[in-house]
Design a protein around this motif. Structure first.
Motif, mmCIF file in Angstrom:
data_model
loop_
_atom_site.group_PDB
_atom_site.id
_atom_site.type_symbol
_atom_site.label_atom_id
_atom_site.label_comp_id
_atom_site.label_asym_id
_atom_site.label_seq_id
_atom_site.Cartn_x
_atom_site.Cartn_y
_atom_site.Cartn_z
ATOM 1 N N PRO A 223 -46.813 -6.550 3.033
ATOM 2 C CA PRO A 223 -47.416 -5.987 4.246
ATOM 3 C C PRO A 223 -46.382 -5.242 5.101
ATOM 4 O O PRO A 223 -45.330 -5.794 5.413
ATOM 5 C CB PRO A 223 -47.936 -7.218 4.989
ATOM 6 N N GLU A 224 -46.715 -3.996 5.423
ATOM 7 C CA GLU A 224 -45.797 -3.193 6.232
ATOM 8 C C GLU A 224 -45.612 -3.847 7.598
ATOM 9 O O GLU A 224 -46.554 -4.361 8.171
ATOM 10 C CB GLU A 224 -46.387 -1.783 6.406
ATOM 11 N N GLY A 225 -44.415 -3.835 8.091
ATOM 12 C CA GLY A 225 -44.179 -4.414 9.418
ATOM 13 C C GLY A 225 -43.928 -5.907 9.382
ATOM 14 O O GLY A 225 -43.457 -6.490 10.357
ATOM 15 N N ARG A 226 -44.221 -6.568 8.280
ATOM 16 C CA ARG A 226 -43.982 -8.014 8.213
ATOM 17 C C ARG A 226 -42.503 -8.262 7.896
ATOM 18 O O ARG A 226 -41.854 -7.473 7.226
ATOM 19 C CB ARG A 226 -44.853 -8.602 7.096
ATOM 20 N N GLU A 227 -41.976 -9.345 8.427
ATOM 21 C CA GLU A 227 -40.634 -9.745 8.023
ATOM 22 C C GLU A 227 -40.596 -11.254 7.861
ATOM 23 O O GLU A 227 -41.371 -11.975 8.496
ATOM 24 C CB GLU A 227 -39.587 -9.290 9.048
ATOM 25 N N GLU A 228 -39.742 -11.712 6.983
ATOM 26 C CA GLU A 228 -39.537 -13.158 6.886
ATOM 27 C C GLU A 228 -38.053 -13.420 6.697
ATOM 28 O O GLU A 228 -37.300 -12.545 6.265
ATOM 29 C CB GLU A 228 -40.368 -13.769 5.762
ATOM 30 N N TRP A 229 -37.660 -14.595 7.081
ATOM 31 C CA TRP A 229 -36.238 -14.944 7.005
ATOM 32 C C TRP A 229 -36.056 -15.969 5.895
ATOM 33 O O TRP A 229 -36.591 -17.067 5.964
ATOM 34 C CB TRP A 229 -35.745 -15.458 8.368
ATOM 35 N N LEU A 230 -35.353 -15.552 4.879
ATOM 36 C CA LEU A 230 -35.198 -16.378 3.682
ATOM 37 C C LEU A 230 -33.951 -17.260 3.777
ATOM 38 O O LEU A 230 -32.940 -16.865 4.366
ATOM 39 C CB LEU A 230 -35.061 -15.470 2.454
ATOM 40 N N SER B 131 -43.327 -16.032 -6.182
ATOM 41 C CA SER B 131 -42.066 -16.251 -6.897
ATOM 42 C C SER B 131 -40.868 -16.521 -5.975
ATOM 43 O O SER B 131 -39.728 -16.525 -6.418
ATOM 44 C CB SER B 131 -41.754 -15.013 -7.752
ATOM 45 N N LYS B 132 -41.125 -16.772 -4.716
ATOM 46 C CA LYS B 132 -40.030 -16.926 -3.746
ATOM 47 C C LYS B 132 -39.031 -18.012 -4.168
ATOM 48 O O LYS B 132 -39.414 -19.140 -4.479
ATOM 49 C CB LYS B 132 -40.625 -17.278 -2.388
ATOM 50 N N SER B 133 -37.756 -17.672 -4.144
ATOM 51 C CA SER B 133 -36.700 -18.619 -4.542
ATOM 52 C C SER B 133 -36.789 -19.890 -3.715
ATOM 53 O O SER B 133 -36.977 -19.826 -2.492
ATOM 54 C CB SER B 133 -35.309 -18.022 -4.305
ATOM 55 N N GLY B 134 -36.650 -21.011 -4.370
ATOM 56 C CA GLY B 134 -36.607 -22.280 -3.661
ATOM 57 C C GLY B 134 -37.959 -22.787 -3.197
ATOM 58 O O GLY B 134 -38.045 -23.844 -2.555
ATOM 59 N N SER B 135 -39.037 -22.071 -3.505
ATOM 60 C CA SER B 135 -40.335 -22.526 -3.001
ATOM 61 C C SER B 135 -40.944 -23.604 -3.893
ATOM 62 O O SER B 135 -41.954 -24.205 -3.540
ATOM 63 C CB SER B 135 -41.300 -21.331 -2.876
ATOM 64 N N GLY B 136 -40.367 -23.825 -5.065
ATOM 65 C CA GLY B 136 -40.820 -24.913 -5.925
ATOM 66 C C GLY B 136 -42.006 -24.571 -6.811
ATOM 67 O O GLY B 136 -42.403 -25.376 -7.654
ATOM 68 N N THR B 137 -42.581 -23.396 -6.640
ATOM 69 C CA THR B 137 -43.729 -23.030 -7.475
ATOM 70 C C THR B 137 -43.258 -22.743 -8.894
ATOM 71 O O THR B 137 -42.068 -22.509 -9.147
ATOM 72 C CB THR B 137 -44.407 -21.748 -6.944
ATOM 73 N N GLU B 138 -44.237 -22.741 -9.798
ATOM 74 C CA GLU B 138 -43.943 -22.413 -11.189
ATOM 75 C C GLU B 138 -43.331 -21.013 -11.273
ATOM 76 O O GLU B 138 -42.362 -20.774 -11.988
ATOM 77 C CB GLU B 138 -45.265 -22.422 -11.956
#
Ligand code: ATP
Ligand code: MG
Ligand code: MG
Length: 554
Positions: free
Chosen positions: A357-364, A442-449
């Motif tokens: 999404p344009e304008g979205r940001e997250e801090w990893l 697929s986010k690193s460290g999220s624990g999903t498959e």
């Protein structure tokens, strides 16, 4: 801890201890002339002398060999002290040969009285001619048998400033037929009407090295006076000078020699390094390309890496050329342990994630070091528009290219798996943007498959909106030749690498915005970098200390 094997100097000390030396009688010194900044050759001597001090729990003096006011300066004294301290060593006494000018003078007068020194007023050509050659004995000059009274009078007048430079010298009267040329009546004093950085104009005669070094060692009661091999022929004269004054109840210093350290692709001579500074090949003595201790410090080297390097190379009896890549190996090894990892892009290519999404940001979450958990973690911002390195994308490539190519996936470090879908080119055919999609699960460290799914490549990146700019100075070797100083027919200046510095703009993750000069980092996949002293509140400047791998060893 396993005891490392002893070098040949330590064997000499061990033997002395086994014979008549007590452990308390050991004392060493490091004796730089303050006529330039310390270089990697000096580092070897520093590590040797202060290393002996540590091994034997013995004091080590820092002695400035300051007998030539023409080339010496306070600036150099200060730089030398800073560098030795930075190397992690503490000297016992801070000494200056110039503090002994009175004793040296008095001893010279004593020599004259004993008929062992005379004032000569011949030209240097005449004296050189009388000296003979190694195969032809020298002959006595007309002043050799001048009376004691005359010598005393002339020497005093030399001291009082009655004579111009070069008119008179004081010479020891030893042996004009000696097989050692240095014993053929060496010069002990010359007239120099130059102000000294410590004694100012108190003196206008200055003692020569040979009439200074052993006596200084004796006054400081240095037990082992270690110097480089070119002083081997001076040892006889060193001993002769001591014979004139050593009293039985005092320790007699001994000179021993070791091989100079020479390093490939560089120069270890203050005189030649000064030329690089004076001719503007480099910006200063502490230019990060210089093999000086201050240059290496500014470049991001650690004292530990230089000491470990010195330990590995050791001390030799014969000269050889040590490959500078061994030093680079040691700095990599140390920086790998201590530096936090960060992301920076030096040759940016825009990457747009079309389904983010344009304008979205997250801090990893990003771990600071896989080598050291105590370095903790930080947050890095992620958004739909990123920079990656230009060389990390190709439209097509063979199977060995584990980076991004059209239709294939890679992982963005600390982030998601992305797939390149298309790219845009400018009118010259250069790729200027890559469009891709990401896998939201697929986010690193999220624990999903999906987060555990293995893809071949991992790329570093920065979010364009959040990135901070920095000037990044990328260095290459200062000389293109392996042994720039080793050619008889060509000057070392001919081998200066014209591309030893490349200045680029880098884009860094925002966690770096408040860094301070001297701080060190690993820019992931790029190398080790540190914050340069040119950094201001307006502008960040980084130096590349060294690449991650040895790219020269091909
Ligand atoms: P330069 O030619 O660079 O001026 P130097 O030997 O004249 O070198 P000094 O200031 O007299 O410089 O050196 C201080 C000490 O460091 C001396 O004991 C000297 O022998 C030692 N040293 C200098 N260069 C080297 C080197 N390349 N390897 C080992 N020891 C060195
Ligand atoms: Mg010297
Ligand atoms: Mg010198």
């Amino acid at each position: 801890e396993t005891k490392k094997s002893l070098n040949f100097i330590e064997h000499i000390v061990e033997e002395d201890l086994a014979n008549d030396y007590s452990k308390d009688s050991l004392r060493f010194r490091f004796p730089p002339e303050p006529n330039g900044y310390l270089h990697l050759g000096h580092a070897s001597s520093i590590c040797l002398n202060f290393g002996l001090g540590e091994s034997y729990d013995a004091p080590v003096n820092l002695r400035f060999d300051d007998t030539n006011p023409e080339k010496e300066e306070k600036e150099y004294v200060d730089a030398i002290k800073r560098d030795v301290e930075w190397m992690g060593y503490k000297w016992d006494k801070e000494c200056y040969a110039s503090d002994y000018f009175q004793e040296l003078y008095d001893w010279a007068v004593m020599l004259i009285k004993e008929g062992k020194a005379y004032v000569d007023s011949q030209s240097s050509e005449e004296m050189a001619d009388q000296k003979g050659t190694p195969t032809r004995p020298g002959t006595a000059g007309p002043y050799r048998n001048q009376s004691v009274e005359e010598n005393l009078d002339l020497f005093e007048r030399m001291k009082n400033g009655e004579f111009e430079e070069g008119k008179y010298v004081l010479r020891a009267k030893i042996d004009m037929a000696s097989s050692n040329m240095l014993m053929r009546d060496p010069i002990l004093y010359r007239v120099l009407h130059k102000a000294h950085h410590r004694t100012n104009t108190d003196w206008c005669i200055y003692p020569m090295y040979d009439w200074t070094h052993g006596q200084s060692d004796y006054l400081e009661q240095v037990s082992h006076s270690l110097c480089t091999l070119e002083f081997l022929p001076h040892r006889e004269l060193y001993d002769w000078c001591l014979d004139q004054l050593v009293s039985k109840d005092k320790l007699r210093p001994k000179q021993r020699e070791f091989a100079r350290r020479n390093l490939s692709h560089t120069i270890v001579s203050k005189r030649k390094l000064l030329k690089l500074v004076e001719e503007g090949v480099v910006n200063s003595w502490d230019d990060p390309r210089m093999p000086t201790i201050s240059g290496l410090r500014r470049r991001g080297y650690t004292p530990e890496s230089i000491r470990n390097f010195a330990d590995t190379v050791g001390i030799a009896k014969r000269e050889n050329l040590v490959d500078v890549s061994l030093l680079e190996f040691h700095v990599r090894e140390h920086l790998n342990k201590i530096t936090p990892r960060v992301m920076a892009v030096l040759n940016p290519l825009k990457l747009v994630i079309t389904n983010y999404p344009e304008g979205r940001e997250e801090w990893l979450d990003a771990e600071n070091s896989p080598e050291d958990e105590s370095l903790g973690s930080r947050k890095v911002p992620f958004s739909s528009e990123l920079y990656i390195e230009q060389e990390d994308f190709r439209e097509e490539a063979n199977k060995k290219f584990f980076r991004l190519k059209l239709g294939k996936e890679v992982r963005l470090k600390n982030g998601y798996i992305i797939k390149a879908e298309s790219c845009t080119k400018d009118k010259d055919g250069n790729i200027i943007e890559v469009q891709c999609t990401y896998d939201p699960k697929s986010k690193s460290g999220s624990g999903t498959e999906e987060s555990l799914r293995k893809v071949k490549g991992t790329l570093h990146w920065v979010s364009i909106k959040h990135a901070i700019e920095a000037e990044v100075r990328v260095y290459d070797r200062l000389f293109t030749d392996e042994n720039p100083d080793g050619h008889n027919d060509r000057d070392f200046m001919e081998f200066v690498n014209p591309d030893s510095l490349k200045v680029i703009t880098g884009y860094l993750e925002p966690s770096l915005k408040d860094v301070k000069p001297g701080e060190r980092f690993q820019f992931q996949r790029l190398g080790y970098f540190n914050v340069d002293t040119d950094t201001t509140s307006e502008k960040l400047v980084f130096n590349r200390t060294v690449t991650l791998r040895d790219t020269w060893a091909k």
